[in-house]
Motif scaffolding. Sequence first.
Motif, mmCIF file in Angstrom:
data_model
loop_
_atom_site.group_PDB
_atom_site.id
_atom_site.type_symbol
_atom_site.label_atom_id
_atom_site.label_comp_id
_atom_site.label_asym_id
_atom_site.label_seq_id
_atom_site.Cartn_x
_atom_site.Cartn_y
_atom_site.Cartn_z
ATOM 1 N N LEU A 1 0.912 -1.040 -0.029
ATOM 2 C CA LEU A 1 -0.056 -0.044 -0.127
ATOM 3 C C LEU A 1 0.945 1.305 -0.076
ATOM 4 N N THR A 2 2.201 1.272 0.709
ATOM 5 C CA THR A 2 2.938 2.477 0.802
ATOM 6 C C THR A 2 3.557 2.787 -0.589
ATOM 7 N N ASN A 3 3.865 1.611 -1.128
ATOM 8 C CA ASN A 3 4.481 1.832 -2.426
ATOM 9 C C ASN A 3 3.516 2.370 -3.502
ATOM 10 N N HIS A 4 2.353 1.833 -3.259
ATOM 11 C CA HIS A 4 1.209 2.116 -4.366
ATOM 12 C C HIS A 4 0.832 3.584 -4.265
ATOM 13 N N LEU A 5 0.713 4.121 -3.019
ATOM 14 C CA LEU A 5 0.495 5.460 -2.623
ATOM 15 C C LEU A 5 1.448 6.130 -3.170
ATOM 16 N N GLN A 6 2.980 6.060 -2.717
ATOM 17 C CA GLN A 6 4.052 6.675 -3.246
ATOM 18 C C GLN A 6 3.749 6.949 -4.930
ATOM 19 N N ALA A 7 3.654 5.852 -5.526
ATOM 20 C CA ALA A 7 3.528 5.965 -6.858
ATOM 21 C C ALA A 7 2.619 6.767 -7.361
ATOM 22 N N LEU A 8 1.452 6.775 -6.875
ATOM 23 C CA LEU A 8 0.383 7.483 -7.566
ATOM 24 C C LEU A 8 0.798 8.851 -7.215
ATOM 25 N N GLY A 9 1.428 9.036 -5.966
ATOM 26 C CA GLY A 9 1.647 10.593 -5.630
ATOM 27 C C GLY A 9 2.645 11.236 -6.459
ATOM 28 N N LEU B 1 -4.528 9.179 -13.655
ATOM 29 C CA LEU B 1 -3.492 10.129 -13.355
ATOM 30 C C LEU B 1 -3.592 11.445 -14.160
ATOM 31 N N ARG B 2 -4.237 11.174 -15.466
ATOM 32 C CA ARG B 2 -4.521 12.585 -15.892
ATOM 33 C C ARG B 2 -5.669 13.586 -15.168
ATOM 34 N N ALA B 3 -6.327 13.061 -14.574
ATOM 35 C CA ALA B 3 -7.595 13.712 -13.824
ATOM 36 C C ALA B 3 -7.144 13.971 -12.396
ATOM 37 N N PHE B 4 -6.109 13.036 -11.742
ATOM 38 C CA PHE B 4 -5.521 13.441 -10.586
ATOM 39 C C PHE B 4 -4.182 13.359 -10.425
ATOM 40 N N PRO B 5 -3.352 14.380 -11.255
ATOM 41 C CA PRO B 5 -2.108 14.045 -11.181
ATOM 42 C C PRO B 5 -1.271 14.367 -10.319
ATOM 43 N N GLY C 1 0.786 16.336 -7.336
ATOM 44 C CA GLY C 1 0.539 17.482 -6.946
ATOM 45 C C GLY C 1 -1.033 17.673 -6.623
ATOM 46 N N SER C 2 -2.002 16.617 -6.493
ATOM 47 C CA SER C 2 -3.205 16.731 -6.145
ATOM 48 C C SER C 2 -3.015 16.302 -4.811
ATOM 49 N N THR C 3 -4.144 16.780 -3.990
ATOM 50 C CA THR C 3 -4.484 16.614 -2.430
ATOM 51 C C THR C 3 -5.095 14.927 -2.335
ATOM 52 N N LEU C 4 -4.584 14.371 -1.382
ATOM 53 C CA LEU C 4 -4.935 13.053 -1.141
ATOM 54 C C LEU C 4 -5.116 12.879 0.464
ATOM 55 N N ASN C 5 -6.140 12.912 1.060
ATOM 56 C CA ASN C 5 -6.438 12.772 2.325
ATOM 57 C C ASN C 5 -6.828 11.192 2.795
ATOM 58 N N ILE C 6 -5.991 10.423 3.701
ATOM 59 C CA ILE C 6 -6.434 9.223 4.098
ATOM 60 C C ILE C 6 -7.268 9.505 5.253
ATOM 61 N N LEU C 7 -8.690 8.993 4.670
ATOM 62 C CA LEU C 7 -9.693 8.878 6.187
ATOM 63 C C LEU C 7 -9.696 7.909 6.940
ATOM 64 N N ASN C 8 -9.618 6.603 6.235
ATOM 65 C CA ASN C 8 -9.386 5.604 7.258
ATOM 66 C C ASN C 8 -8.609 4.549 6.400
ATOM 67 N N LYS C 9 -7.799 3.558 7.026
ATOM 68 C CA LYS C 9 -6.998 2.431 6.556
ATOM 69 C C LYS C 9 -7.362 1.277 7.293
ATOM 70 N N LEU C 10 -7.760 0.238 6.863
ATOM 71 C CA LEU C 10 -8.019 -1.068 7.522
ATOM 72 C C LEU C 10 -7.269 -2.129 6.843
ATOM 73 N N GLY D 1 -9.808 13.634 -1.877
ATOM 74 C CA GLY D 1 -8.720 14.339 -2.214
ATOM 75 C C GLY D 1 -9.281 15.402 -3.472
ATOM 76 N N GLU D 2 -8.460 16.148 -4.111
ATOM 77 C CA GLU D 2 -9.071 17.214 -4.943
ATOM 78 C C GLU D 2 -7.569 17.320 -5.902
ATOM 79 N N SER D 3 -8.065 17.713 -7.146
ATOM 80 C CA SER D 3 -7.112 18.217 -8.217
ATOM 81 C C SER D 3 -7.558 19.339 -8.697
ATOM 82 N N GLU D 4 -6.909 19.959 -9.756
ATOM 83 C CA GLU D 4 -7.394 21.046 -10.636
ATOM 84 C C GLU D 4 -8.695 20.857 -11.180
#
Length: 114
Positions: free
Chosen positions: A8-16, A54-58, A60-69, A81-84
């Motif tokens: 999951l950490t790798n996944h989120l880093q790669a997306l970010g 990733l075109r819609a959520f490139p 620099g977009s904001t990602l807030n983790i609300l819960n992780k199980l 989250g939010e993008s342009e």
Amino acid sequence: MKKAEEILTNHLQALGSGDIDQLMQDYSEESVFITPNGLFKGLMAIQEEFSNLLRAFPPGSTLNILNKLIKDKYMLLMWSGESESLNIPFASDTFIISDDKIIFQSFAGQLIAK
């Protein structure tokens, strides 16, 4: 053997960072990804869907983790989250991990165009 948390950490880093190659390291040819856009099976199909996302959520977009199980090979991630171009007040991803790969992922969210 990688733990689900590491994947999951790798996944989120790669997306970010927008690193599609790093992102795809978490999947196999047998992986399935379900989104409101359809069912995507295999590396090529999943990569194409992530490229579109990733075109819609490139980077620099904001990602807030609300819960992780995380329990064994199962993960649930709830986020906002939010993008342009998008406001995402709520989204959810579910994952099943096997042999250090995401073998199943589903995504659903409230996507509001700006």
